[in-house]
Design a protein around this motif. Sequence first.
Motif, PDB file in Angstrom:
ATOM      1  N   MET A 160       0.843  -1.189   0.000  1.00  0.00           N
ATOM      2  CA  MET A 160       0.000   0.000   0.000  1.00  0.00           C
ATOM      3  C   MET A 160       0.888   1.252   0.000  1.00  0.00           C
ATOM      4  SD  MET A 160      -3.029   1.226   2.603  1.00  0.00           S
ATOM      5  CE  MET A 160      -2.041   1.365   4.060  1.00  0.00           C
ATOM      6  N   VAL A 161       0.521   2.201  -0.832  1.00  0.00           N
ATOM      7  CA  VAL A 161       1.236   3.479  -0.860  1.00  0.00           C
ATOM      8  C   VAL A 161       0.696   4.341   0.277  1.00  0.00           C
ATOM      9  CG1 VAL A 161       1.648   5.581  -2.178  1.00  0.00           C
ATOM     10  CG2 VAL A 161       1.636   3.367  -3.341  1.00  0.00           C
ATOM     11  N   GLU A 162       1.575   4.773   1.140  1.00  0.00           N
ATOM     12  CA  GLU A 162       1.212   5.659   2.251  1.00  0.00           C
ATOM     13  C   GLU A 162       0.998   7.059   1.683  1.00  0.00           C
ATOM     14  OE1 GLU A 162       0.360   7.725   5.402  1.00  0.00           O
ATOM     15  OE2 GLU A 162       0.536   5.548   5.560  1.00  0.00           O
ATOM     16  N   PRO A 163      -0.185   7.678   1.890  1.00  0.00           N
ATOM     17  CA  PRO A 163      -0.458   8.976   1.262  1.00  0.00           C
ATOM     18  C   PRO A 163       0.266  10.162   1.888  1.00  0.00           C
ATOM     19  CG  PRO A 163      -2.301   8.351   2.645  1.00  0.00           C
ATOM     20  CD  PRO A 163      -1.344   7.177   2.629  1.00  0.00           C
ATOM     21  N   GLN A 164       0.714  10.046   3.130  1.00  0.00           N
ATOM     22  CA  GLN A 164       1.280  11.209   3.810  1.00  0.00           C
ATOM     23  C   GLN A 164       2.464  11.844   3.060  1.00  0.00           C
ATOM     24  OE1 GLN A 164       1.733  10.959   8.012  1.00  0.00           O
ATOM     25  NE2 GLN A 164       2.876  12.872   8.138  1.00  0.00           N
ATOM     26  N   PRO A 165       3.458  11.075   2.596  1.00  0.00           N
ATOM     27  CA  PRO A 165       4.560  11.729   1.866  1.00  0.00           C
ATOM     28  C   PRO A 165       4.086  12.455   0.603  1.00  0.00           C
ATOM     29  CG  PRO A 165       5.187   9.509   2.509  1.00  0.00           C
ATOM     30  CD  PRO A 165       3.717   9.646   2.804  1.00  0.00           C
ATOM     31  N   TRP A 166       3.124  11.857  -0.100  1.00  0.00           N
ATOM     32  CA  TRP A 166       2.616  12.504  -1.312  1.00  0.00           C
ATOM     33  C   TRP A 166       1.888  13.799  -0.959  1.00  0.00           C
ATOM     34  CZ3 TRP A 166      -1.784  14.243  -3.686  1.00  0.00           C
ATOM     35  CH2 TRP A 166      -1.689  14.484  -5.064  1.00  0.00           C
ATOM     36  N   ILE A 167       1.056  13.756   0.079  1.00  0.00           N
ATOM     37  CA  ILE A 167       0.316  14.955   0.474  1.00  0.00           C
ATOM     38  C   ILE A 167       1.271  16.034   0.972  1.00  0.00           C
ATOM     39  CG2 ILE A 167      -1.375  15.893   2.111  1.00  0.00           C
ATOM     40  CD1 ILE A 167      -2.865  13.171   1.790  1.00  0.00           C
ATOM     41  N   GLU A 168       2.299  15.656   1.708  1.00  0.00           N
ATOM     42  CA  GLU A 168       3.297  16.639   2.127  1.00  0.00           C
ATOM     43  C   GLU A 168       3.971  17.271   0.914  1.00  0.00           C
ATOM     44  OE1 GLU A 168       5.742  14.389   4.808  1.00  0.00           O
ATOM     45  OE2 GLU A 168       4.289  14.566   6.447  1.00  0.00           O
ATOM     46  N   PRO A 191      -7.192  10.712   6.432  1.00  0.00           N
ATOM     47  CA  PRO A 191      -7.613   9.674   5.497  1.00  0.00           C
ATOM     48  C   PRO A 191      -9.015   9.167   5.836  1.00  0.00           C
ATOM     49  CG  PRO A 191      -5.972   8.804   6.996  1.00  0.00           C
ATOM     50  CD  PRO A 191      -6.123  10.257   7.309  1.00  0.00           C
ATOM     51  N   VAL A 192      -9.788   8.896   4.793  1.00  0.00           N
ATOM     52  CA  VAL A 192     -11.109   8.294   4.946  1.00  0.00           C
ATOM     53  C   VAL A 192     -11.034   6.808   4.616  1.00  0.00           C
ATOM     54  CG1 VAL A 192     -13.485   8.275   4.063  1.00  0.00           C
ATOM     55  CG2 VAL A 192     -12.295  10.449   4.415  1.00  0.00           C
ATOM     56  N   CYS A 193     -10.275   6.498   3.555  1.00  0.00           N
ATOM     57  CA  CYS A 193     -10.140   5.112   3.108  1.00  0.00           C
ATOM     58  C   CYS A 193      -8.798   4.958   2.408  1.00  0.00           C
ATOM     59  CB  CYS A 193     -11.284   4.764   2.160  1.00  0.00           C
ATOM     60  SG  CYS A 193     -11.215   3.081   1.521  1.00  0.00           S
ATOM     61  N   LEU A 194      -8.067   3.910   2.759  1.00  0.00           N
ATOM     62  CA  LEU A 194      -6.781   3.622   2.139  1.00  0.00           C
ATOM     63  C   LEU A 194      -6.791   2.192   1.631  1.00  0.00           C
ATOM     64  CD1 LEU A 194      -4.426   5.106   4.889  1.00  0.00           C
ATOM     65  CD2 LEU A 194      -5.312   6.267   2.855  1.00  0.00           C
ATOM     66  N   THR A 195      -6.418   2.007   0.356  1.00  0.00           N
ATOM     67  CA  THR A 195      -6.260   0.668  -0.198  1.00  0.00           C
ATOM     68  C   THR A 195      -4.873   0.593  -0.822  1.00  0.00           C
ATOM     69  OG1 THR A 195      -7.064   1.095  -2.447  1.00  0.00           O
ATOM     70  CG2 THR A 195      -8.739   0.645  -0.760  1.00  0.00           C
ATOM     71  N   TRP A 235     -10.563  14.263  -1.702  1.00  0.00           N
ATOM     72  CA  TRP A 235      -9.599  13.894  -2.737  1.00  0.00           C
ATOM     73  C   TRP A 235      -9.611  12.390  -2.933  1.00  0.00           C
ATOM     74  CZ3 TRP A 235      -4.393  16.622  -1.096  1.00  0.00           C
ATOM     75  CH2 TRP A 235      -4.534  18.007  -1.197  1.00  0.00           C
ATOM     76  N   VAL A 236      -9.587  11.969  -4.171  1.00  0.00           N
ATOM     77  CA  VAL A 236      -9.376  10.566  -4.521  1.00  0.00           C
ATOM     78  C   VAL A 236      -8.062  10.518  -5.279  1.00  0.00           C
ATOM     79  CG1 VAL A 236     -10.246   8.553  -5.749  1.00  0.00           C
ATOM     80  CG2 VAL A 236     -11.844  10.109  -4.615  1.00  0.00           C
ATOM     81  N   ILE A 237      -7.077   9.853  -4.697  1.00  0.00           N
ATOM     82  CA  ILE A 237      -5.726   9.799  -5.267  1.00  0.00           C
ATOM     83  C   ILE A 237      -5.436   8.354  -5.646  1.00  0.00           C
ATOM     84  CG2 ILE A 237      -3.301  10.382  -4.929  1.00  0.00           C
ATOM     85  CD1 ILE A 237      -4.310  11.949  -2.359  1.00  0.00           C
TER      86      ILE A 237
END
Length: 116
Positions: free
Chosen positions: A1-9, A68-72, A93-95
């Motif tokens: 799973m790609v962790e969204p935090q680094p991308w959002i930062e 985050p609301v949902c992470l896959t 946002w849907v990333i």
Amino acid sequence: MVEPQPWIEGYLRAWESNDPDEIAALFAEDAVYYNEPYSMPARGRDEIIANWLAHQDKPRETTFEWHPVCLTDEVSVIQGVTTYPDKTYSNLWVIRFLPDGRCREFTEWWMEHDAR
């Protein structure tokens, strides 16, 4: 799973800097960016950068809070609040990520808060 935090930062740094290289680092070469659902997207990194710069915010003009609301494995759904000096927006946002952490498709929903 790609962790969204680094991308959002990275997105927030690019939002502040409006630096084309920082924007480019977020997206795959053939990424698609929808500024709102069902709209005509910016297609490809160069078009995404051009669209971003045509609608850029001033540095330090906004704050953005998110969770985050949902992470896959491939998709992150993020809920946020963007605050400008004179208005506030709720964001969804849907990333869609590639395995390397770059975005291949980004869709944002936004709604201005009632001024009352």
